[in-house]
Enzyme design. Structure first.
Site, short mmCIF file in Angstrom:
data_model
loop_
_atom_site.label_atom_id
_atom_site.label_comp_id
_atom_site.label_asym_id
_atom_site.label_seq_id
_atom_site.Cartn_x
_atom_site.Cartn_y
_atom_site.Cartn_z
N SER A 131 -30.50 61.35 72.43
CA SER A 131 -30.18 62.92 72.79
C SER A 131 -28.73 62.96 73.34
O SER A 131 -28.73 63.41 74.30
CB SER A 131 -31.28 63.03 73.85
OG SER A 131 -32.55 63.12 73.48
N GLY A 175 -34.79 61.84 70.49
CA GLY A 175 -35.19 63.11 70.07
C GLY A 175 -36.28 63.74 71.24
O GLY A 175 -36.89 64.80 70.97
N GLU A 180 -37.50 53.57 65.01
CA GLU A 180 -38.50 54.32 64.26
C GLU A 180 -38.99 53.31 63.09
O GLU A 180 -40.25 53.54 62.60
CB GLU A 180 -38.00 55.52 63.51
CG GLU A 180 -37.81 56.58 64.49
CD GLU A 180 -36.94 57.77 64.59
OE1 GLU A 180 -36.09 57.83 63.47
OE2 GLU A 180 -36.48 58.20 65.51
N ASN A 194 -27.07 59.98 62.34
CA ASN A 194 -28.22 59.41 61.51
C ASN A 194 -28.94 60.57 61.22
O ASN A 194 -29.73 61.17 62.30
CB ASN A 194 -28.80 58.43 62.49
CG ASN A 194 -30.10 57.88 61.99
OD1 ASN A 194 -30.32 58.45 60.86
ND2 ASN A 194 -31.07 57.35 62.66
N TRP A 195 -28.81 61.05 59.94
CA TRP A 195 -29.62 62.48 59.81
C TRP A 195 -31.03 62.12 59.60
O TRP A 195 -31.78 62.99 59.39
CB TRP A 195 -29.19 62.78 58.57
CG TRP A 195 -27.64 63.39 58.25
CD1 TRP A 195 -26.79 63.16 59.22
CD2 TRP A 195 -27.00 63.69 57.06
NE1 TRP A 195 -25.53 63.67 58.96
CE2 TRP A 195 -25.66 64.18 57.64
CE3 TRP A 195 -27.45 64.27 55.88
CZ2 TRP A 195 -24.78 64.77 56.66
CZ3 TRP A 195 -26.45 64.80 55.09
CH2 TRP A 195 -25.07 65.05 55.63
N LYS A 196 -31.51 60.84 59.89
CA LYS A 196 -33.08 60.44 59.45
C LYS A 196 -33.31 61.35 58.09
O LYS A 196 -32.65 61.19 57.33
CB LYS A 196 -33.66 60.93 60.67
CG LYS A 196 -33.25 60.51 62.07
CD LYS A 196 -33.84 60.37 63.16
CE LYS A 196 -33.42 59.74 64.46
NZ LYS A 196 -33.92 59.62 65.78
N GLU A 255 -30.42 52.19 71.85
CA GLU A 255 -30.94 53.36 71.67
C GLU A 255 -32.40 53.01 72.65
O GLU A 255 -33.38 52.67 71.82
CB GLU A 255 -31.48 53.63 70.38
CG GLU A 255 -30.23 53.88 69.45
CD GLU A 255 -30.32 54.77 68.32
OE1 GLU A 255 -29.68 55.77 68.00
OE2 GLU A 255 -31.53 54.68 67.59
N GLY A 282 -28.58 61.51 66.44
CA GLY A 282 -29.78 62.05 65.50
C GLY A 282 -29.50 63.37 65.50
O GLY A 282 -28.73 63.93 64.69
N GLY A 283 -30.39 64.04 66.28
CA GLY A 283 -30.45 65.48 66.17
C GLY A 283 -28.97 66.43 66.31
O GLY A 283 -29.01 67.34 65.09
N HIS A 286 -33.55 50.17 63.46
CA HIS A 286 -33.93 51.55 64.15
C HIS A 286 -35.26 51.42 64.81
O HIS A 286 -36.36 50.84 64.18
CB HIS A 286 -33.66 52.65 63.26
CG HIS A 286 -33.81 53.87 64.33
ND1 HIS A 286 -34.71 54.73 64.64
CD2 HIS A 286 -32.42 54.71 64.51
CE1 HIS A 286 -34.43 55.59 65.13
NE2 HIS A 286 -32.98 55.68 65.26
#
Ligand code: 13P
Length: 253
Positions: free
Chosen positions: A212, A174, A98, A10-12, A168, A233-234, A96
């Site tokens: 993470s 993150g 966010e 997930n590149w966000k 999640e 993510g990251g 998600h």
């Protein structure tokens, strides 16, 4: 039951047409190399066409990060499931954390988006997870089951075979803090049991962990019986890290 692991980046809201090229080439290679693993990348809307071109004909899936609850119409700024499918998307993330926390998405709205994705060819990746305060108050199970139930009760259970569920925990996203493999496994097992109770094909549904995930912890997480991969993510923005995580999924299944 042996489930094919699923690993999605997930590149966000990251990337540029130039920087995406290397990441897409790496994701394409990951999908080819990791036989037995379903690999996908979820990129920002403006780059879906670029990603669709780069991944065309490969086994690597392509996901969007959100979808409108509406089919079409006067909804400025929204993107429909039909448009995503038209562009070559195979998956879409819904709910998600966010979107829930920063954009006020309710359980009911998430459920409507999930239904909309299901009505197209897209496979929804439904995210559930508790905040730190909810975890500390002992509400983890109640929160994730509430989020899941809101969606389950609006869909026919047998159609769930195409969906992916992502656990999640919000406090792990993150932050560099990961749920322990045992804690995550316990939640995954509870989610799977709930899906079975509701008549969904629980043994076939992939339940992936996000929060993470890194090359250093992916193997331990993915070796748990109910953790069928990850939503990354990251680490999905670092080609070597994402590749190592895909390799871990292959090794552990
Ligand atoms: P991180 O891997 O950066 O914690 O993000 C997880 C996530 O939110 C994936 O959807």
């Amino acid at each position: 039951m042996a489930r094919r692991p699923f690993v999605a980046g997930n590149w966000k809201m990251h990337g540029s047409s130039a920087s995406n090229q290397a990441l897409l080439a790496a994701a394409l290679a990951d999908g080819k190399r990791c036989a037995g693993v379903d690999v996908a990348v979820c990129v920002p809307f403006p780059y879906l066409a670029q990603a669709a071109g780069a991944l065309q004909g490969s086994g690597t899936g392509l996901g969007a990060q959100d979808v409108s609850e509406h089919a079409s119409g006067a909804y400025t700024g929204e993107v429909s499931s039909a448009m995503l499918a038209d562009l070559g998307c195979t998956h879409v993330i819904v709910g998600h954390s966010e979107r829930r926390s920063l954009h006020g998405e309710s359980d009911a709205l998430v459920a409507r988006k999930f239904v909309r994705a299901m009505a197209s060819t897209l496979k929804p990746i439904l995210c559930v997870g508790e905040t730190l305060a909810e975890r500390e108050a002992g509400q983890t199970e109640a929160v994730v089951l509430r989020q899941l139930q809101a969606v389950v009760q609006t869909t026919s259970p047998e159609r769930w075979a195409h969906a992916v569920l992502a656990y999640e925990p919000v406090w792990a996203i993150g932050t560099g803090r990961t749920a322990s493999a045992q804690d995550a496994q316990a939640v995954h097992a509870r989610l799977r049991a709930a899906l079975a109770t509701w008549g969904a094909p629980a043994d076939a549904i992939r339940i992936v962990y996000g929060g993470s995930v890194k090359p250093g912890n992916a193997g331990e997480l993915f070796s748990m019986p109910d953790i069928d991969g990850g939503l990354i993510g990251g680490a999905s923005l670092v080609a070597d890290d994402f590749s190592a995580i895909c390799d871990a999924a292959q090794r552990t299944h």
